[in-house]
Design a protein around this motif. Structure first.
Motif, PDB file in Angstrom:
ATOM      1  N   UNK A  60       0.828  -1.200   0.000  1.00  0.00           N
ATOM      2  CA  UNK A  60       0.000   0.000   0.000  1.00  0.00           C
ATOM      3  C   UNK A  60       0.863   1.250   0.000  1.00  0.00           C
ATOM      4  N   UNK A  61       0.444   2.236  -0.759  1.00  0.00           N
ATOM      5  CA  UNK A  61       1.159   3.511  -0.807  1.00  0.00           C
ATOM      6  C   UNK A  61       0.806   4.334   0.425  1.00  0.00           C
ATOM      7  N   UNK A  62       1.814   5.006   0.976  1.00  0.00           N
ATOM      8  CA  UNK A  62       1.586   5.853   2.133  1.00  0.00           C
ATOM      9  C   UNK A  62       2.290   5.342   3.372  1.00  0.00           C
ATOM     10  N   UNK A  63       1.978   5.952   4.496  1.00  0.00           N
ATOM     11  CA  UNK A  63       2.628   5.641   5.771  1.00  0.00           C
ATOM     12  C   UNK A  63       1.704   4.812   6.648  1.00  0.00           C
ATOM     13  N   UNK A  64       2.231   3.744   7.195  1.00  0.00           N
ATOM     14  CA  UNK A  64       1.501   2.961   8.193  1.00  0.00           C
ATOM     15  C   UNK A  64       1.696   3.642   9.543  1.00  0.00           C
ATOM     16  N   UNK A  65       0.608   3.999  10.179  1.00  0.00           N
ATOM     17  CA  UNK A  65       0.660   4.699  11.461  1.00  0.00           C
ATOM     18  C   UNK A  65       0.396   3.696  12.578  1.00  0.00           C
ATOM     19  N   UNK A  66       1.334   3.585  13.499  1.00  0.00           N
ATOM     20  CA  UNK A  66       1.135   2.726  14.672  1.00  0.00           C
ATOM     21  C   UNK A  66       0.900   3.606  15.887  1.00  0.00           C
ATOM     22  N   UNK A  67      -0.208   3.402  16.556  1.00  0.00           N
ATOM     23  CA  UNK A  67      -0.558   4.178  17.738  1.00  0.00           C
ATOM     24  C   UNK A  67      -0.272   3.357  18.994  1.00  0.00           C
ATOM     25  N   UNK A  68       0.492   3.939  19.911  1.00  0.00           N
ATOM     26  CA  UNK A  68       0.791   3.257  21.161  1.00  0.00           C
ATOM     27  C   UNK A  68       1.644   2.023  20.988  1.00  0.00           C
ATOM     28  N   UNK A  69       2.835   2.138  20.395  1.00  0.00           N
ATOM     29  CA  UNK A  69       3.663   0.946  20.158  1.00  0.00           C
ATOM     30  C   UNK A  69       4.204   0.289  21.424  1.00  0.00           C
ATOM     31  N   UNK A  70       4.239   1.017  22.541  1.00  0.00           N
ATOM     32  CA  UNK A  70       4.747   0.414  23.776  1.00  0.00           C
ATOM     33  C   UNK A  70       6.189  -0.017  23.632  1.00  0.00           C
ATOM     34  N   UNK A  71       6.465  -1.297  23.857  1.00  0.00           N
ATOM     35  CA  UNK A  71       7.835  -1.793  23.738  1.00  0.00           C
ATOM     36  C   UNK A  71       8.130  -2.387  22.368  1.00  0.00           C
ATOM     37  N   UNK A  72       7.133  -2.403  21.458  1.00  0.00           N
ATOM     38  CA  UNK A  72       7.436  -2.735  20.073  1.00  0.00           C
ATOM     39  C   UNK A  72       7.024  -4.093  19.559  1.00  0.00           C
ATOM     40  N   UNK A  73       6.126  -4.790  20.247  1.00  0.00           N
ATOM     41  CA  UNK A  73       5.719  -6.115  19.769  1.00  0.00           C
ATOM     42  C   UNK A  73       5.032  -6.035  18.410  1.00  0.00           C
ATOM     43  N   UNK A  74       4.103  -5.091  18.268  1.00  0.00           N
ATOM     44  CA  UNK A  74       3.398  -4.945  16.997  1.00  0.00           C
ATOM     45  C   UNK A  74       4.315  -4.300  15.958  1.00  0.00           C
ATOM     46  N   UNK A  75       5.174  -3.391  16.390  1.00  0.00           N
ATOM     47  CA  UNK A  75       6.153  -2.790  15.476  1.00  0.00           C
ATOM     48  C   UNK A  75       6.984  -3.873  14.807  1.00  0.00           C
ATOM     49  N   UNK A  76       7.485  -4.799  15.598  1.00  0.00           N
ATOM     50  CA  UNK A  76       8.299  -5.898  15.061  1.00  0.00           C
ATOM     51  C   UNK A  76       7.506  -6.731  14.065  1.00  0.00           C
ATOM     52  N   UNK A  77       6.238  -7.004  14.388  1.00  0.00           N
ATOM     53  CA  UNK A  77       5.397  -7.809  13.498  1.00  0.00           C
ATOM     54  C   UNK A  77       5.148  -7.086  12.177  1.00  0.00           C
ATOM     55  N   UNK A  78       4.969  -5.776  12.219  1.00  0.00           N
ATOM     56  CA  UNK A  78       4.758  -5.010  10.997  1.00  0.00           C
ATOM     57  C   UNK A  78       5.997  -5.051  10.107  1.00  0.00           C
ATOM     58  N   UNK A  79       7.167  -4.913  10.709  1.00  0.00           N
ATOM     59  CA  UNK A  79       8.403  -4.976   9.932  1.00  0.00           C
ATOM     60  C   UNK A  79       8.612  -6.378   9.355  1.00  0.00           C
ATOM     61  N   UNK A  80       8.316  -7.402  10.152  1.00  0.00           N
ATOM     62  CA  UNK A  80       8.416  -8.775   9.655  1.00  0.00           C
ATOM     63  C   UNK A  80       7.407  -9.041   8.550  1.00  0.00           C
ATOM     64  N   UNK A  81       6.295  -8.355   8.595  1.00  0.00           N
ATOM     65  CA  UNK A  81       5.273  -8.478   7.559  1.00  0.00           C
ATOM     66  C   UNK A  81       5.771  -7.931   6.215  1.00  0.00           C
ATOM     67  N   UNK A  82       6.762  -7.025   6.287  1.00  0.00           N
ATOM     68  CA  UNK A  82       7.319  -6.447   5.072  1.00  0.00           C
ATOM     69  C   UNK A  82       7.131  -4.955   4.934  1.00  0.00           C
ATOM     70  N   UNK A  83       6.539  -4.317   5.953  1.00  0.00           N
ATOM     71  CA  UNK A  83       6.409  -2.861   5.926  1.00  0.00           C
ATOM     72  C   UNK A  83       7.808  -2.250   6.007  1.00  0.00           C
ATOM     73  N   UNK A  84       8.143  -1.383   5.083  1.00  0.00           N
ATOM     74  CA  UNK A  84       9.463  -0.756   5.071  1.00  0.00           C
ATOM     75  C   UNK A  84       9.606   0.184   6.266  1.00  0.00           C
ATOM     76  N   UNK A  85      10.771   0.190   6.916  1.00  0.00           N
ATOM     77  CA  UNK A  85      10.947   1.066   8.083  1.00  0.00           C
ATOM     78  C   UNK A  85      10.599   2.520   7.800  1.00  0.00           C
ATOM     79  N   UNK A  86      10.971   2.996   6.614  1.00  0.00           N
ATOM     80  CA  UNK A  86      10.707   4.395   6.285  1.00  0.00           C
ATOM     81  C   UNK A  86       9.225   4.657   6.015  1.00  0.00           C
TER      82      UNK A  86
END
Length: 205
Positions: A60-86
């Motif tokens: 998908x074009x655009x920025x994925x917005x993560x609200x309340x990442x805490x310590x990063x469990x969902x952040x890690x899953x999003x990156x593993x899913x293939x979402x580019x860090x940028x």
């Protein structure tokens, strides 16, 4: 070679476990200090995080917005899913968690701000197009009107059909569906999470 491989795997597992318990400790300390803003007593489990990330298409074009990442469990899953860090922006109210996220995931965007001021926070971060919103906010600690206002702002930023993804432990949705405004889908119970949780997916009509 076999012995060396076992040793390397044991070291990697020890690091993973140490990181996991370190995250748990950070979460517990934050919850004890500010239970209404942290909302849970432990980070999201990997099964819950993967279930949330699976609803995001990395193409998908655009920025994925993560609200309340805490310590990063969902952040890690999003990156593993293939979402580019940028292409990922984490919005975190707690400065300590924000600093932790910056150190753990170099390359992603991190903004210290109030997710409930969604539009203003995105403007300050320079986000022009939103691909999806993935939320671990403790919505049930907020009044119903404030929850709805957040969803309204998010839907304004999203294209039709794009998701606002939210988990909760409750039997009822944090915000009900509204005909002509947004639809609502729900997963089954993710029993491997502690406590069991469900994923609610809102889509702009």
């Amino acid at each position: 070679m076999f012995v060396h491989r076992l040793r390397d795997e044991a070291i990697a597992e020890a690091k993973r476990v140490r990181c996991h318990y370190s995250d748990d400790l950070k979460f517990l300390k934050s919850w004890a200090a500010k239970p209404l803003t942290t909302g849970a007593v432990s980070p999201s489990g990997r099964w819950l995080a993967r279930s949330m990330a699976a609803l995001v298409d990395p193409a998908w074009e655009g920025t994925v917005i993560e609200l309340g990442p805490g310590t990063g469990a969902v952040t890690a899953a999003l990156l593993q899913r293939g979402v580019a860090p940028e292409s990922l922006l984490a919005i975190e109210y707690n400065p300590d968690f924000a600093e932790h996220i910056r150190g753990r995931f170099p390359g992603i965007g991190v903004a210290v701000g109030d997710a409930y001021q969604f539009g203003d926070t995105l403007r300050r971060a320079g986000v022009e197009k939103v691909a999806a919103v993935v939320s671990s906010l403790p919505l049930f600690t907020q009044p119903p009107l404030r929850r709805r206002q957040l969803l309204e702002e998010a839907m304004t930023a999203l294209e039709p059909g794009r998701p606002f993804i939210q988990f909760s432990y409750a039997l009822v949705p944090p915000v009900p569906a509204e005909a002509g405004r947004w639809t609502l889908g729900v997963s089954g119970w993710i029993v491997r999470n502690l406590p069991p949780a469900r994923v609610w997916t809102y889509r702009k009509a």
